[in-house]
Scaffold this motif. Structure first.
Motif: not given
Length: 244
Positions: A18, A52, A55-56, A59, A203-204, A206-208, A210-211
């Motif tokens: 992420g 993932t 998703w990438q 996006a 997934i969690l 990767m989300w973190l 990106k944040e």
């Protein structure tokens, strides 16, 4: 105990992906290969890595543009994976050695590579060859790093374009690896269940990642990441070379 290992490994790998757009198969294969064979690690990696990567890829949109531009690279990956000149994942120690060397070389490359040449003018000639090597190394080690990642970086794409191009290449290589594993090993229900479970922390993470991308010093984080790859690659390579 194994659940905790899975959460930590895939959560960390997803976090790195992420943050910098890559690292999930690299980190997870490297760490899991310390406790299991590369063949087993690759089987666990397929589903979280595929999701993932999709998703990438999805996006930012404009998928058709990237497929049209990199179709010869993708074709090379498929050909290299199907007709590889390298030992396959089933060769145990050889696969571990190849994976360790790839991690070591990529870590060194990441630290020392600064001003990369612009090879965009030679893209139509280089893409099939680079794709073939990438596909061959994918089925030999379970990850796609060299030469795909350095090659895409030499095309001097914009940051978001590079991340999406990496996502497209990684997705293609994952499909090829999944086909290879299906042809050469027998998947059992437990492997499939663990692979599905690994999706959640990946997934969690990767989300973190990106944040956190906008709040961390990405340059320094990359340095730590590549230093870690060097250490992990050296640890995997030297015992297999007899330096124990």
């Amino acid at each position: 105990m194994f659940i905790s290992i899975m959460v930590v490994v895939f959560g960390l790998a997803g976090l790195i992906k992420g943050l910098i757009g890559l690292g999930l198969p690299t980190v997870s294969m490297g760490l899991l290969s310390l406790i299991m064979s590369p063949l087993q690690a690759a089987a666990l990696l397929i589903i979280p890595s595929m999701l993932t990567n999709l998703w990438q890829l999805l996006a930012e949109g404009r998928i058709g543009f990237f497929i049209r531009r990199f179709w010869t690279l993708l074709l090379g990956i498929v050909v290299g994976a199907q007709w590889s000149f390298l030992p396959s994942l089933g060769h145990g120690k050889i696969s571990e050695l190849l994976l360790g060397i790839m991690l070591l070389l990529y870590g060194i490359y990441g630290l020392v590579a600064k001003d990369l040449p612009n090879l965009a003018a030679y893209e139509k000639y280089l893409s099939p060859f680079v794709g073939y090597l990438g596909g061959a190394l994918t089925v030999a080690t379970g990850v796609i790093i060299i030469p795909i990642v350095p090659y895409l970086q030499t095309l001097h794409l914009k940051r978001d374009q590079l991340i999406q191009a990496l996502g497209l290449s990684f997705t293609a290589s994952n499909i090829c690896l999944a086909i290879f594993l299906q042809q050469h090993i027998v998947q059992n229900s437990m492997q499939f269940a663990w692979a599905c479970f690994a999706v959640l922390p990946a997934i969690l993470g990767m989300w973190l990642g990106k944040e956190l991308r906008q709040h961390l010093n990405e340059r320094r984080f990359r340095q730590y990441f590549f230093i870690g790859l060097i250490a992990l690659g050296a640890y995997m390579s030297f015992p297999n070379l007899g330096f124990t």
